[in-house]
Each structure stands twice: as structure tokens, then as C-alpha cells.
Scaffold this active site. Structure first.
Site, PDB file in Angstrom:
ATOM      1  N   GLN A 124      43.056  52.150  42.459  1.00 26.07           N
ATOM      2  CA  GLN A 124      44.130  51.324  43.012  1.00 26.07           C
ATOM      3  C   GLN A 124      44.041  49.871  42.580  1.00 26.07           C
ATOM      4  OE1 GLN A 124      44.111  51.896  47.247  1.00 26.07           O
ATOM      5  NE2 GLN A 124      45.355  53.752  47.141  1.00 26.07           N
ATOM      6  N   ASP A 127      45.702  49.456  39.121  1.00 26.27           N
ATOM      7  CA  ASP A 127      47.027  50.043  38.963  1.00 26.27           C
ATOM      8  C   ASP A 127      48.062  48.959  38.670  1.00 26.27           C
ATOM      9  OD1 ASP A 127      49.373  51.458  39.075  1.00 26.27           O
ATOM     10  OD2 ASP A 127      49.060  52.270  41.088  1.00 26.27           O
TER      11      ASP A 127
END
Length: 368
Positions: A124, A127
């Protein structure tokens, strides 16, 4: 090892791959950071700020770099100048720039594409698609509010009551949810639709009404929707038409990674909107969610103004660069051991994001 941060050459690109605040993260890992002269100016970062943060400034940092950081893919002439063994990190859409990918592969350059970072919990912080979608979604709502010649919020005054604007958002991924949240903060009444069943709860969580159509959902992998067939697309347009016609502002944000954006709204649907209505098509760059939208331009369809997004995240280069740079630094840190760039191709993040130069690939030039 030396990291080069290059100046973006695309006309509409104002972001930079590394901001001064994060230079120290890379020097602490053992790298020397060299920033191309003027690379950060469009994102409001001067050469002096980079020097104060511990970087060097150079007119041509590419040729002796071990790692080259960029936002957009390098131009082909830039890729040709890299020596074998160099690594690049940046966006690298293979289908859009096949000649650059070929040049990197044949030149013995290892490349990693930020858009290929898998959507898993551990990745994450790397990303970049999500971080840039956040910026784009906010920008879409601001554009819609600026173009619409009426208030977004309800206003109750001694002279009378001004009703709030009605905003419709199609697509409730990261960009769509940010567009919804921003329009709500500005006081609009917001309705939204997404083909994924899980999106309805997310839409409600940011204060909008979730539109639910009597159609099968299209749950896909990685949080994205599956591509829809022609018959389903026709039925969806038919069911969405009254919602589009009632909206003062329509914002569309639906995207399919590596493919053409789905056509959600026909020209005939837009022609039913009221005079002065606004349409903001975030996906115009990749084919458009709205029939007739043009990337980087405003066109009139019926009585509505249709704004086609072009490289929308770059229109807010300061925050977009900060978020993107954090994604890049986190990926570089993942691939660094003892001050040396040493990608572990048993790591699914590293393997998935590699485009050229993966160990064991034919000629060391094929994608992972």
C-alpha cells in the site's frame, strides 16, 4: 550507488519523482542523490532546496547513474544513453511506449513500473496508482465546482433559499470516493454508482447516496471492476439516464488498468442534461467514460460543458509529487540491501513491478 532524479520532458507533466523532504531517506540508505537542474521547479521545489536536503545538482545526471527515477517513462533518446546495468523506476505503460521498453531491454537496463505494483496490503505504501488517483479525484470535484455557475451548498438567506447542486459520480474507486468526499465537503447533494457490490457501502461512508441498479455486479481482482459486455453496458446506460439528466454536475472516474476506459455515458444521455450542466471525465486520457469527451479540452454536448481530463494528477503537482515520491522511495527501500540496489525477485512486489531485466528472462530483457 548514485540515484538520478530527472526532469520531466512531457509538456503537460509538472510532477517530479523526488521531493527535497525525502532526499534524506535515500542518502540514509547509502545512496548519492543527483537531481537534474530545474527538475522540481514545476512542483515548487528549487534546486537550492534539494542541495540543502543533501542532494547534488547536475545538468546531465543520467549517464553515470545506477538508478534513474522519473514520473513519466523516459524518452527513447534518454533510454539510449543509459549504460547497461542501470535501473529505472517510474510509470512505464508497456502498450503505450513499446519503443522505450524495447530500448531499455536491448540496452540491458532493468526497469520497474510503478503502475505494476500489486494491490496487496504490504504494498500500500508503494501504490502510486492509488496516491495519484486521490489527487485526481479531488481535482475533478474542484473543476466541477469551478465550472458550474451555481453554488454547490445549500444557502438559506433573508432573500430566499438557494438549493444545493446535485452531483452524480460514476465510479467509486480511490478517485471516485475522493471526488464524492470533496463534493460533499463543498455542500453538494451527491449520488454515486459503481459496478462493484462492495462500493455501495464505501459510497455511503463518505456521505453520498449509493445508486443500486438491478444488474449483476462486476467484481474484479485488485479492487478493480471486470470489463462489462455490450448488453450489460446498454442496460446500465438506460438505467442511469434519469440520474444523469437530473444532475447539475456529472463526474466519471471509471478505469480498467492497461485497457481502454469503459464507456458509461452516451452523447444522448448528456444531451438530456439541463442548460449550464457540467461533465468532468477523468478517464478522457484513456478513451473516456463519456462519449465525445476530449482529453485536455472542454467541449459542448447539448447544453452541457464537458471537461476531458488530461494527466489530471499533474495539475496539482505539489501534493501529487509528494505522494508519488513517497511511493517511489518505499519501493527503492524494499529493493535496497547494505547501500546497494539488490532486488529480491522472490518478493511478489519486486517481481510484479519489473518490466525489463528480470533474472532468468530470455536475453535478460523480457518483462517479469
Amino acid at each position: 550507488m548514485r540515484i538520478a532524479v530527472v526532469r520531466e520532458l512531457r509538456d503537460d507533466e509538472q510532477r517530479v519523482a523526488l521531493v527535497p523532504d525525502l532526499v534524506g531517506r535515500l542518502t540514509a540508505l547509502g545512496y548519492e542523490v543527483v537531481v537534474e537542474t530545474g527538475a522540481g521547479l514545476e512542483a515548487q521545489h528549487s534546486d537550492e532546496e534539494y542541495v540543502a536536503a543533501g542532494a547534488l545538482i547536475a545538468d546531465d545526471p543520467h549517464t553515470d547513474a545506477d538508478l534513474v527515477l522519473s514520473v513519466q517513462p523516459l524518452e527513447r533518446h534518454e533510454a539510449r544513453r543509459l549504460r547497461p546495468g542501470t535501473t529505472t523506476v517510474g510509470f512505464l505503460p508497456v502498450d503505450a511506449v513499446p519503443e522505450v521498453v524495447e530500448t531499455l531491454a536491448t540496452g540491458g537496463v532493468r526497469s520497474f513500473a510503478m503502475e505494476r505494483v500489486p494491490r496487496i496490503s504490504r504494498a500500500q505504501t508503494m501504490d502510486a496508482l492509488s496516491s495519484q488517483a486521490l489527487v485526481s479525484g479531488y481535482r475533478c470535484a474542484i473543476v466541477a465546482a469551478g465550472m458550474l455557475r451555481r453554488f454547490f451548498p445549500l444557502n438559506m438567506t433573508a432573500a430566499g433559499t438557494v438549493p444545493p447542486a446535485e452531483v452524480l459520480v460514476l465510479g467509486a474507486g480511490v478517485a471516485g470516493l475522493q471526488a464524492i468526499a470533496t463534493a460533499r465537503r463543498l455542500g453538494a447533494v451527491v449520488k454515486a454508482y459503481d459496478v462493484r457490490a462492495a462500493a455501495a457501502e464505501e459510497i455511503r461512508s463518505v456521505g453520498a447516496q449509493a445508486i443500486e441498479l438491478d444488474l449483476p455486479t462486476l467484481e474484479g481482482s485488485g479492487g478493480y471492476a471486470r470489463e462489462m459486455g455490450e448488453e450489460r453496458a446498454r442496460l446500465q446506460q438506460e438505467l442511469l439516464t434519469p440520474y444523469v439528466a437530473a444532475a447539475d454536475a456529472l463526474i466519471t472516474t471509471a478505469a480498467l488498468p492497461g485497457r481502454r476506459a469503459p464507456l458509461l455515458v452516451s452523447r444522448a444521455m448528456v444531451e438530456q442534461m439541463r442548460p449550464g450542466s457540467v461533465v468532468v471525465d477523468l478517464a478522457a486520457d484513456t478513451g473516456g467514460n463519456v462519449e465525445g469527451s476530449v482529453a485536455g479540452d472542454v467541449v459542448r454536448i447539448g447544453q452541457a460543458q464537458v471537461w476531458g481530463g488530461r494527466n489530471v494528477a499533474s495539475q496539482l503537482p505539489g501534493p501529487a509529487s509528494r505522494l508519488y515520491a513517497q511511493n517511489v522511495v518505499n519501493l527503492v527501500a524494499l529493493m535496497t540491501r547494505d547501500g546497494v540496489l539488490d532486488p529480491d525477485f522472490d518478493d511478489e512486489i519486486v517481481a510484479a513491478s519489473c518490466v525489463t531485466g528480470a533474472p532468468g528472462a530470455a536475453g535478460e530483457g523480457s518483462g517479469a
